[in-house]
Design a protein around this motif. Structure first.
Motif, mmCIF file in Angstrom:
data_model
loop_
_atom_site.group_PDB
_atom_site.id
_atom_site.type_symbol
_atom_site.label_atom_id
_atom_site.label_comp_id
_atom_site.label_asym_id
_atom_site.label_seq_id
_atom_site.Cartn_x
_atom_site.Cartn_y
_atom_site.Cartn_z
ATOM 1 N N ALA A 111 46.052 53.580 -13.387
ATOM 2 C CA ALA A 111 44.790 54.082 -12.838
ATOM 3 C C ALA A 111 44.535 53.446 -11.476
ATOM 4 O O ALA A 111 44.044 54.103 -10.548
ATOM 5 C CB ALA A 111 43.642 53.779 -13.789
ATOM 6 N N PHE A 112 44.860 52.172 -11.369
ATOM 7 C CA PHE A 112 44.752 51.470 -10.085
ATOM 8 C C PHE A 112 45.626 52.131 -9.028
ATOM 9 O O PHE A 112 45.210 52.331 -7.885
ATOM 10 C CB PHE A 112 45.158 50.007 -10.277
ATOM 11 C CG PHE A 112 45.358 49.240 -9.002
ATOM 12 C CD1 PHE A 112 44.277 48.852 -8.231
ATOM 13 C CD2 PHE A 112 46.642 48.907 -8.570
ATOM 14 C CE1 PHE A 112 44.460 48.132 -7.053
ATOM 15 C CE2 PHE A 112 46.835 48.191 -7.408
ATOM 16 C CZ PHE A 112 45.742 47.807 -6.639
ATOM 17 N N SER A 113 46.830 52.497 -9.421
ATOM 18 C CA SER A 113 47.745 53.159 -8.492
ATOM 19 C C SER A 113 47.148 54.464 -7.976
ATOM 20 O O SER A 113 47.218 54.773 -6.782
ATOM 21 C CB SER A 113 49.083 53.425 -9.183
ATOM 22 O OG SER A 113 49.994 54.046 -8.299
ATOM 23 N N ASP A 114 46.536 55.223 -8.888
ATOM 24 C CA ASP A 114 45.896 56.481 -8.493
ATOM 25 C C ASP A 114 44.754 56.229 -7.508
ATOM 26 O O ASP A 114 44.571 56.974 -6.539
ATOM 27 C CB ASP A 114 45.355 57.221 -9.721
ATOM 28 C CG ASP A 114 46.467 57.756 -10.611
ATOM 29 O OD1 ASP A 114 47.602 57.912 -10.128
ATOM 30 O OD2 ASP A 114 46.184 58.023 -11.794
ATOM 31 N N LYS A 115 44.005 55.178 -7.733
ATOM 32 C CA LYS A 115 42.878 54.856 -6.854
ATOM 33 C C LYS A 115 43.363 54.428 -5.468
ATOM 34 O O LYS A 115 42.736 54.765 -4.456
ATOM 35 C CB LYS A 115 42.011 53.761 -7.484
ATOM 36 C CG LYS A 115 41.193 54.245 -8.667
ATOM 37 C CD LYS A 115 40.333 53.133 -9.236
ATOM 38 C CE LYS A 115 39.509 53.613 -10.421
ATOM 39 N NZ LYS A 115 38.473 54.601 -10.027
ATOM 40 N N THR A 116 44.474 53.708 -5.410
ATOM 41 C CA THR A 116 45.001 53.329 -4.096
ATOM 42 C C THR A 116 45.472 54.560 -3.326
ATOM 43 O O THR A 116 45.314 54.626 -2.107
ATOM 44 C CB THR A 116 46.167 52.330 -4.222
ATOM 45 O OG1 THR A 116 47.258 52.923 -4.934
ATOM 46 C CG2 THR A 116 45.719 51.045 -4.902
ATOM 47 N N ALA A 117 46.016 55.536 -4.045
ATOM 48 C CA ALA A 117 46.440 56.776 -3.403
ATOM 49 C C ALA A 117 45.235 57.518 -2.840
ATOM 50 O O ALA A 117 45.274 58.058 -1.731
ATOM 51 C CB ALA A 117 47.194 57.660 -4.389
ATOM 52 N N THR A 118 44.140 57.531 -3.605
ATOM 53 C CA THR A 118 42.923 58.203 -3.154
ATOM 54 C C THR A 118 42.336 57.500 -1.933
ATOM 55 O O THR A 118 41.912 58.153 -0.972
ATOM 56 C CB THR A 118 41.881 58.236 -4.286
ATOM 57 O OG1 THR A 118 42.425 58.964 -5.386
ATOM 58 C CG2 THR A 118 40.602 58.908 -3.830
ATOM 59 N N LEU A 119 42.306 56.170 -1.958
ATOM 60 C CA LEU A 119 41.763 55.418 -0.829
ATOM 61 C C LEU A 119 42.589 55.627 0.435
ATOM 62 O O LEU A 119 42.047 55.741 1.536
ATOM 63 C CB LEU A 119 41.708 53.924 -1.164
ATOM 64 C CG LEU A 119 40.615 53.468 -2.131
ATOM 65 C CD1 LEU A 119 40.815 51.998 -2.493
ATOM 66 C CD2 LEU A 119 39.237 53.675 -1.511
ATOM 67 N N LEU A 120 43.898 55.679 0.258
ATOM 68 C CA LEU A 120 44.786 55.787 1.421
ATOM 69 C C LEU A 120 44.946 57.214 1.914
ATOM 70 O O LEU A 120 45.052 57.459 3.123
ATOM 71 C CB LEU A 120 46.158 55.210 1.067
ATOM 72 C CG LEU A 120 47.146 55.002 2.222
ATOM 73 C CD1 LEU A 120 46.615 53.964 3.191
ATOM 74 C CD2 LEU A 120 48.496 54.563 1.680
ATOM 75 N N LEU A 121 44.937 58.173 0.991
ATOM 76 C CA LEU A 121 45.285 59.551 1.337
ATOM 77 C C LEU A 121 44.143 60.546 1.130
ATOM 78 O O LEU A 121 44.343 61.749 1.286
ATOM 79 C CB LEU A 121 46.495 59.998 0.502
ATOM 80 C CG LEU A 121 47.745 59.116 0.610
ATOM 81 C CD1 LEU A 121 48.776 59.536 -0.427
ATOM 82 C CD2 LEU A 121 48.322 59.187 2.015
ATOM 83 N N GLY A 122 42.967 60.056 0.799
ATOM 84 C CA GLY A 122 41.849 60.942 0.527
ATOM 85 C C GLY A 122 41.334 61.656 1.767
ATOM 86 O O GLY A 122 41.392 61.140 2.873
ATOM 87 N N SER A 123 40.823 62.866 1.582
ATOM 88 C CA SER A 123 40.254 63.645 2.693
ATOM 89 C C SER A 123 39.118 64.505 2.172
ATOM 90 O O SER A 123 38.989 64.730 0.971
ATOM 91 C CB SER A 123 41.323 64.527 3.340
ATOM 92 O OG SER A 123 41.750 65.531 2.424
ATOM 93 N N ARG A 124 38.305 65.004 3.095
ATOM 94 C CA ARG A 124 37.208 65.918 2.750
ATOM 95 C C ARG A 124 37.492 67.344 3.221
ATOM 96 O O ARG A 124 36.787 68.272 2.843
ATOM 97 C CB ARG A 124 35.909 65.426 3.385
ATOM 98 C CG ARG A 124 35.364 64.155 2.776
ATOM 99 C CD ARG A 124 34.663 64.406 1.467
ATOM 100 N NE ARG A 124 34.329 63.163 0.772
ATOM 101 C CZ ARG A 124 33.674 63.110 -0.364
ATOM 102 N NH1 ARG A 124 33.282 64.234 -0.945
ATOM 103 N NH2 ARG A 124 33.422 61.957 -0.952
#
Length: 230
Positions: free
Chosen positions: A103-116
Motif C-alpha cells: 500500500a505504501f508503494s502505491d502511495k509513493t506512485a501516487t505522490l510521484l506520478l499523480g495528476s489532475r
C-alpha cells in the motif's frame, strides 16, 4: 546577508544532480529491487529542487516589493514541504506496522506520478488531506497555509483587503497595492519557518527513516515477495 539568503545559497550548492540506480543497488540490493524505495529518493530530491526554486523566486519578488507573488509562491512552498513530511509519515507507518509495504508503494506512485489533468494514470492526492496529516506533526502548518491561500484567491483578502482601504472619516475608498504594507515585515519569517522545517525533515528525519526502512525490507523480503501482486 539574512538567514533566508544564506540558506538559499547553501541549498543551491546542495541540490542532487542525479540518482544513479547502480549506486542504490550497491547500497542495498534487496531494498532497491523494489520500486517504492527508488520513488522515495525521487520524491525527496524533487521536493528539494521544487522548494529551492519556489523559495528563490519568492525571496526575489519580496525584495522587489511584489508582495502578492511572493506569498503565492510561499504557499506553494508549504505544499511542497508538506509532501516530504507526509512521505516521512508514511515511511514511519510501514515501520510501525500500520501500513502495508505494498500500500505504501502505491502511495509513493501516487505522490510521484499523480495528476489532475489526466496526463498520468494516477489521480493526485488532495493537498488539503496531506496538510491535515502534517498538522498533527507540526500544529499550525495547515492554518498558516490557509492564511496564505486567502491571499492567493480572489475573495475579500485577495481583492478588497489587498488593494483598497476605506477612509471612514472621508467616506471614501482608496485603491493601492497594499501587500507589502500588510505582510512585508512577516514574509521572511514565514520563509525561514518553511525552510528550517524542510531542513529538519530532509536532513534529519528522512535519512534515519530510510535506513530503518531498508533494514525492514531486508528482514521482510520473503513475505513481501509472497504477497506482491503480479
Amino acid at each position: 546577508m539574512n538567514a533566508v539568503e544564506q540558506n538559499l545559497a547553501k541549498w543551491k550548492d546542495s541540490l542532487l544532480s542525479s540518482i544513479p540506480v547502480g549506486g542504490l543497488l550497491s547500497r542495498n540490493p534487496v531494498a532497491y529491487k523494489w520500486k517504492a524505495t527508488f520513488r522515495v529518493w525521487m520524491l525527496r530530491e524533487a521536493v528539494f529542487w521544487r522548494l529551492n526554486d519556489l523559495m528563490t523566486q519568492s525571496y526575489a519578488l519580496h525584495q522587489q516589493g511584489h508582495g502578492l507573488g511572493a506569498r503565492i509562491l510561499l504557499r506553494s512552498g508549504f505544499e511542497s514541504l508538506a509532501t516530504l513530511i507526509y512521505l516521512n509519515q508514511l515511511m514511519q507507518q510501514v515501520l510501525d506496522g500500520k501500513l502495508s509495504f505494498h500500500a505504501f508503494s502505491d502511495k509513493t506512485a501516487t505522490l510521484l506520478l499523480g495528476s489532475r489533468d489526466g496526463s498520468t494514470e494516477h489521480q493526485s492526492v488532495n493537498i488539503m488531506t496531506v496538510l491535515e496529516k502534517c498538522d498533527k506533526r507540526y500544529p499550525g502548518i495547515a492554518k498558516l497555509y490557509g492564511i496564505l491561500s486567502e491571499s492567493a484567491h480572489p475573495n475579500y483578502e485577495g481583492m478588497v483587503a489587498g488593494y483598497s482601504k476605506v477612509e471612514h472619516s472621508e467616506y471614501e475608498t482608496h485603491f493601492s497595492n497594499r501587500w507589502m504594507e500588510l505582510y512585508g515585515d512577516r514574509h521572511l519569517g514565514s520563509m525561514e519557518l518553511c525552510m528550517s522545517t524542510f531542513h529538519h525533515e530532509y536532513n534529519d528525519v528522512w535519512p534515519a527513516l530510510m535506513e530503518k526502512l531498508e533494514s525492514w525490507i531486508e528482514a521482510n523480503d520473503t513475505d513481501l515477495e509472497a504477497t506482491k501482486q503480479v
